[in-house]
Design an enzyme around this catalytic site. Structure first.
Site, mmCIF file in Angstrom:
data_model
loop_
_atom_site.group_PDB
_atom_site.id
_atom_site.type_symbol
_atom_site.label_atom_id
_atom_site.label_comp_id
_atom_site.label_asym_id
_atom_site.label_seq_id
_atom_site.Cartn_x
_atom_site.Cartn_y
_atom_site.Cartn_z
ATOM 1 N N CYS A 82 0.974 -1.181 0.136
ATOM 2 C CA CYS A 82 -0.040 -0.035 0.034
ATOM 3 C C CYS A 82 0.797 1.113 -0.013
ATOM 4 O O CYS A 82 1.712 1.513 0.992
ATOM 5 C CB CYS A 82 -0.965 0.086 1.199
ATOM 6 S SG CYS A 82 -1.965 1.466 1.380
ATOM 7 N N ASN A 84 0.267 4.526 -0.439
ATOM 8 C CA ASN A 84 -0.212 5.678 0.462
ATOM 9 C C ASN A 84 -0.118 5.293 1.851
ATOM 10 O O ASN A 84 0.352 6.288 2.794
ATOM 11 C CB ASN A 84 -1.699 6.204 0.075
ATOM 12 C CG ASN A 84 -1.960 6.740 -1.472
ATOM 13 O OD1 ASN A 84 -0.847 7.573 -1.848
ATOM 14 N ND2 ASN A 84 -2.867 6.611 -1.977
ATOM 15 N N ASN A 209 -6.459 -4.387 -8.920
ATOM 16 C CA ASN A 209 -6.794 -2.948 -8.753
ATOM 17 C C ASN A 209 -6.644 -2.392 -10.286
ATOM 18 O O ASN A 209 -6.085 -2.714 -10.851
ATOM 19 C CB ASN A 209 -5.600 -2.163 -7.976
ATOM 20 C CG ASN A 209 -5.724 -2.844 -6.596
ATOM 21 O OD1 ASN A 209 -6.609 -2.456 -5.734
ATOM 22 N ND2 ASN A 209 -4.461 -3.474 -6.338
ATOM 23 N N ARG A 228 -9.220 -3.196 -5.343
ATOM 24 C CA ARG A 228 -9.472 -4.499 -4.993
ATOM 25 C C ARG A 228 -9.761 -4.381 -3.719
ATOM 26 O O ARG A 228 -8.969 -3.547 -2.817
ATOM 27 C CB ARG A 228 -8.228 -5.243 -5.376
ATOM 28 C CG ARG A 228 -8.471 -6.747 -4.753
ATOM 29 C CD ARG A 228 -7.387 -7.749 -4.903
ATOM 30 N NE ARG A 228 -6.243 -7.203 -4.398
ATOM 31 C CZ ARG A 228 -5.078 -7.895 -4.417
ATOM 32 N NH1 ARG A 228 -4.976 -9.016 -4.812
ATOM 33 N NH2 ARG A 228 -3.943 -7.602 -3.805
ATOM 34 N N CYS A 236 -4.573 5.855 -5.077
ATOM 35 C CA CYS A 236 -4.275 4.600 -4.909
ATOM 36 C C CYS A 236 -2.602 4.758 -4.933
ATOM 37 O O CYS A 236 -2.190 4.765 -6.102
ATOM 38 C CB CYS A 236 -4.884 3.410 -5.791
ATOM 39 S SG CYS A 236 -4.115 1.831 -5.379
HETATM 40 N N1 LIG Z 1 -6.640 -2.144 -2.417
HETATM 41 C C1 LIG Z 1 -5.074 -2.700 -2.800
HETATM 42 C C2 LIG Z 1 -4.229 -2.389 -1.207
HETATM 43 C C3 LIG Z 1 -4.364 -0.991 -0.888
HETATM 44 C C4 LIG Z 1 -3.431 -0.201 -2.029
HETATM 45 C C5 LIG Z 1 -3.573 1.260 -1.981
HETATM 46 N N2 LIG Z 1 -4.546 2.012 -0.952
HETATM 47 C C6 LIG Z 1 -2.328 1.952 -2.133
HETATM 48 O O1 LIG Z 1 -2.275 3.248 -1.393
HETATM 49 O O2 LIG Z 1 -1.351 1.487 -2.740
HETATM 50 C C7 LIG Z 1 -4.861 -4.283 -2.990
HETATM 51 O O3 LIG Z 1 -5.917 -4.955 -2.540
HETATM 52 O O4 LIG Z 1 -4.026 -4.504 -3.759
#
Ligand SMILES: N[C@H](CCC[C@H](N)C(=O)O)C(=O)O
Length: 332
Positions: A82, A84, A209, A228, A236
């Protein structure tokens, strides 16, 4: 009372509850972690206004690593990365340990992070190293056309659209398409995101994603993402990093390698620097805000029960600073 303190944080308005599990008097089970994430992130019945996910901070037994980050999506699923969130965890560990540059353990790698000059007054700013990068179907949990291992600027027959896509893991999986202004602001991204994150699709059975990207000009892009395990988010970090790398690969007339790229998103703006090389591992530097909005003191039992009546909230003044920063950005 088994009290816990949560911090509500965001990177480009991609918001999270952050919990330092080393402050707890016992270890949470995996099912408790999943339940807590689902309970507090719920936008309708969750903790205050909910969140896109839960960031867990734990100790790391790796050498020269200040801590470990886990990221749990709002639906309770765990992701490998992640962007962020890593900036927010970096700030928390930097301030807890009075260090400005160090590594954080993540699911697949120990990643360098560093405090950076503020993007704007009162906007704490951190840099996160985004890697490992892979285009391989196996690393993406992707099933493409028989026998092919990558999907780079190609259509996907099952989706029945003329749009071309690139799939890239950083290391969580991303599917990226370059589109025009009308398409990026329409509903098709949501339709795609819902389709590719249900279990019946045969392309990404474990979900992906999905991002639409618009090239705005020299070293400037706009990225909108359906995540996702979450849905639409204001930003993201891994998607903006992945989109920057794919922009360098496919649109290098405008988006340059080893140059500062301005990545605009519905929640604001971050900078990325793509480090692409034919003979070493690609990685992306992601630089942006790490805003701490408030602390919330609550009992663990009530969090597990989804009962948020007895909470103690302390607001910071940082969101006002972030909003002032946003006002200075050019309209896109
Ligand atoms: N929903 C993403 C995880 C959070 C990523 C996102 N919030 C970021 O800042 O990279 C996944 O299931 O791969």
């Amino acid at each position: 009372m088994n009290g816990v303190q949560l911090i509500k944080v965001h990177g480009s308005e991609n918001d999270f509850y952050m919990l330092d599990v080393t402050t707890l008097d016992h270890q949470l089970s995996e099912s408790e972690i999943k339940q807590i994430a689902i309970n507090i992130c719920n936008r309708k019945a969750g903790l205050i206004d909910g969140a896109d996910g839960l960031l867990l901070i734990d100790k790391s037994d790796h050498i020269n690593v200040l801590g470990k980050m886990r990221v749990i999506n709002a639906d309770g699923s765990e992701a490998s990365m992640c962007g962020n969130g890593l900036r927010c965890v970096a700030r928390y560990l930097a301030e807890k340990n009075q260090q400005q540059s160090f590594k954080i353990e993540t699911m697949q790698a120990d990643l360098p992070v560093a405090k950076m000059p503020s993007l704007s007054k009162g906007v704490e700013t951190y840099q996160a190293h985004i890697s490992p990068v892979s285009f391989s179907a196996n690393d993406l949990g992707m099933r493409v056309n028989a026998g092919e291992d990558t999907l780079i600027n190609q259509t996907i027959a099952e989706l029945n659209t003329k749009l071309k896509f690139t799939a890239i893991a950083v290391p969580n999986p991303h599917l990226i398409s370059f589109v025009d202004e009308t398409t990026i602001s329409g509903d098709y991204l949501g339709e795609l995101g819902h389709y590719l994150n249900n279990k019946t699709n045969s392309v990404f059975p474990d979900g992906v994603n999905v991002s639409f990207v618009r090239i705005l000009g020299k070293n400037q892009i706009f990225v909108r993402t359906f995540e996702r395990g979450v849905g639409y988010t204001d930003a993201c970090g891994t998607a903006m990093s992945a989109s920057s790398l794919v922009s360098v690969l496919l649109h290098n007339d405008l988006i340059e390698n080893n140059a500062k790229i301005s990545v605009c998103n519905p929640g604001g703006m971050v900078n990325t620097v793509v480090h692409h090389s034919d003979n070493s591992e690609d990685y992306i530097d992601l630089i942006g805000n790490a805003t701490f909005m408030r602390t919330i003191d609550i009992s663990l039992d009530e969090t597990l029960a989804g009962n948020f009546t007895n909470i103690d909230i302390n607001e910071t003044k940082e969101q006002a600073s972030y909003k002032a920063f946003i006002k200075t950005l050019p309209k896109v």
